[in-house]
Design a protein around this motif. Structure first.
Motif, short mmCIF file in Angstrom:
data_model
loop_
_atom_site.label_atom_id
_atom_site.label_comp_id
_atom_site.label_asym_id
_atom_site.label_seq_id
_atom_site.Cartn_x
_atom_site.Cartn_y
_atom_site.Cartn_z
N ALA A 153 0.83 -1.20 0.00
CA ALA A 153 0.00 0.00 0.00
C ALA A 153 0.86 1.25 0.00
O ALA A 153 1.91 1.30 0.65
CB ALA A 153 -0.91 -0.01 1.22
N THR A 360 -9.49 -3.02 6.06
CA THR A 360 -9.24 -2.73 4.65
C THR A 360 -8.70 -3.95 3.94
O THR A 360 -9.18 -4.33 2.86
CB THR A 360 -8.26 -1.55 4.52
N TRP A 361 -7.72 -4.59 4.53
CA TRP A 361 -7.12 -5.78 3.92
C TRP A 361 -8.14 -6.93 3.82
O TRP A 361 -8.23 -7.62 2.79
CB TRP A 361 -5.91 -6.22 4.71
N ASP A 367 -3.41 -4.54 -2.02
CA ASP A 367 -2.91 -3.26 -1.50
C ASP A 367 -2.51 -2.30 -2.62
O ASP A 367 -1.65 -1.45 -2.43
CB ASP A 367 -1.74 -3.49 -0.54
N LEU A 369 -3.46 0.54 -3.53
CA LEU A 369 -4.30 1.63 -3.06
C LEU A 369 -3.48 2.70 -2.37
O LEU A 369 -2.35 2.46 -1.93
CB LEU A 369 -5.38 1.09 -2.11
N PHE A 371 -3.42 4.71 0.90
CA PHE A 371 -3.96 4.66 2.26
C PHE A 371 -3.54 5.94 2.95
O PHE A 371 -2.40 6.10 3.37
CB PHE A 371 -3.42 3.44 3.01
N TRP A 395 0.25 -2.93 7.94
CA TRP A 395 0.15 -3.63 6.66
C TRP A 395 1.02 -4.89 6.65
O TRP A 395 0.63 -5.93 6.10
CB TRP A 395 0.52 -2.70 5.50
#
Length: 424
Positions: A153, A360-361, A367, A369, A371, A395
């Motif tokens: 991410a 989110t995960w 990932d 994205l 963040f 993460w």
């Protein structure tokens, strides 16, 4: 017939026959009006009239969702029936014209006297039509190349305070954030070209510290400068960012409009960060406005590279399910069998911190994205660098399949974040 047509799906509410209302919708937004006129020949209707492809009854209610003077004048009684209506529109009616596409699928329909609620939920275009519009110039892959983050991410933040800082003060904050290890920094949507920090001063000041950081570390942070303005001014602002070595510009989509965003896309090679502020006014009522799938389809036809989806367990009103579906929409090409890459990077923001990473995960499973955490980085009790580290540790934990609390035993920054933000 519908394979080469633009397909729009609506939810409507009406005290009338929903099938008859669907035909009114199709006629009003293509070749017809409230009554057939002499020029509307059978041949013209065959070529140009929109077609109702499905009417699916949903439920009934005892009171209308929205006022309607047209029905009140007729003393039309209930019940008010809700239905899902699918309509296919001929692309030839519209051409490669994004404002007219929006006017067709999401225009005067909202004012029809026959409905007490209408919402455009989804919009799908055929590949041949999609290819007539702009594609992302940067997208996910290009954003990763520009930031030097091939996997994982992208951790970003937002300039805070939102407004009030001078250009030198913003540059000083950006230097701190670069040193803290962020991949991405964006302006707030309410800070574009203020008198106390005009872009003409802010862009050179910020990019100077970004370049200096890159020279020291080899890491070039992507900064999304908010250049929201009238069209010619946005072109000039984008040129300034490009001259200074910047890689991204941001625009408030709803405020600028389709034509301005298209013009900006065609003018600049920079990543175009699409901010959706104002979307709540279009979407929060379940029987009015536009759903996110249809909304993001229109803006992706304008060629944006990043789209805001808000954040899971965040500070805004959207349910997590809407955020999740928005992210998945971002990863879905607008049409099948496309020759070009046609996905955009979802930007997660609003109340995000290390503790929202697991949700989110679990929901997205990838990932690719942005963040973005404002307070989740800047308000970390041990400083912004610890805030960034705490998010990266979160993460790492979820990718390894570990619980955050367990992982935090060997990750002090994450432990501090959990103790500090988790108690609020």
């Amino acid at each position: 017939m519908s394979g080469d047509r633009i397909l729009a799906s609506y939810v409507i509410e009406t005290p009338l026959d929903p099938a008859a209302v669907a035909e009114v919708m199709a006629g009003e937004q293509s070749s017809g009006t409230f009554t057939r006129v002499a020029g509307e020949t059978d041949d013209l209707r065959a070529r140009a009239r929109a077609t109702v492809t499905s009417v699916q009854m949903l439920d009934e209610v005892d009171a209308p969702s929205l006022p309607n003077a047209w029905l009140e004048r007729r003393r039309q009684p209930g019940p008010w029936r809700r239905a899902r209506i699918d309509i296919a529109f001929p692309p030839a009616n519209i051409g490669a014209n994004l404002p007219t596409l929006a006017s067709t699928v999401a225009g005067n329909l909202y004012d029809l006297g026959e409905v007490t609620g209408l919402r455009l939920e989804t919009l799908h275009v055929p590949a041949s039509y999609r290819e007539r519009f702009d594609f992302p110039r940067v997208g996910i892959a290009g954003t990763r190349r520009a930031t030097g983050v091939p996997q994982g991410a992208l951790v970003g933040t937002i300039i805070k305070p939102n407004v009030g800082l001078t250009a030198p003060q913003i540059a000083e904050l950006v230097a701190q954030l670069c040193a803290a290890g962020v991949d991405f920094i964006k302006d707030d949507e309410v800070c574009a070209d203020p008198e106390h920090a005009p872009l003409a001063q802010r862009v050179p000041a910020v990019m100077r510290v970004v370049r200096e950081h890159a020279e020291r570390t080899g890491k070039k942070v992507m900064v999304a400068f908010n250049i929201t303005d009238e069209t010619d001014a946005m072109r000039r602002h984008a040129d300034l960012v490009e001259r200074e070595g910047g890689t991204c510009v941001m625009a408030s989509l709803n405020a600028c409009g389709y034509s301005a965003i298209q013009s900006l896309r065609r003018h600049t090679p920079l990543a175009l960060h699409g901010h959706r502020n104002g979307f709540g006014a279009l979407s929060r009522h379940p029987l009015l406005g536009i759903g996110y799938q249809a909304y993001q389809t229109l803006w992706r036809l304008a060629g944006v590279d990043h789209m805001h989806v808000h954040g899971l367990q965040g500070k805004f009103s959207q349910a997590d399910e809407e955020v999740i579906s928005g992210a998945r929409d971002s990863y879905t090409p607008l049409a099948e069998r496309l020759k070009q890459d046609d996905v955009v990077m979802p930007a997660f923001s609003s109340g995000q911190w290390a503790g929202t990473v697991p949700a989110t995960w679990a929901a997205i499973g990838r990932d690719d994205l942005l963040f973005m955490a404002g307070g989740g980085i800047l308000a970390h009790p041990d400083g912004p660098a610890a805030g960034v580290t705490s998010i990266r540790q979160a993460w790492q934990a979820v990718r390894a399949g570990e619980d955050l609390a367990d992982y935090a035993r060997q990750a002090p920054e994450l432990a501090r974040a959990l103790a500090f933000f988790g108690s609020k």
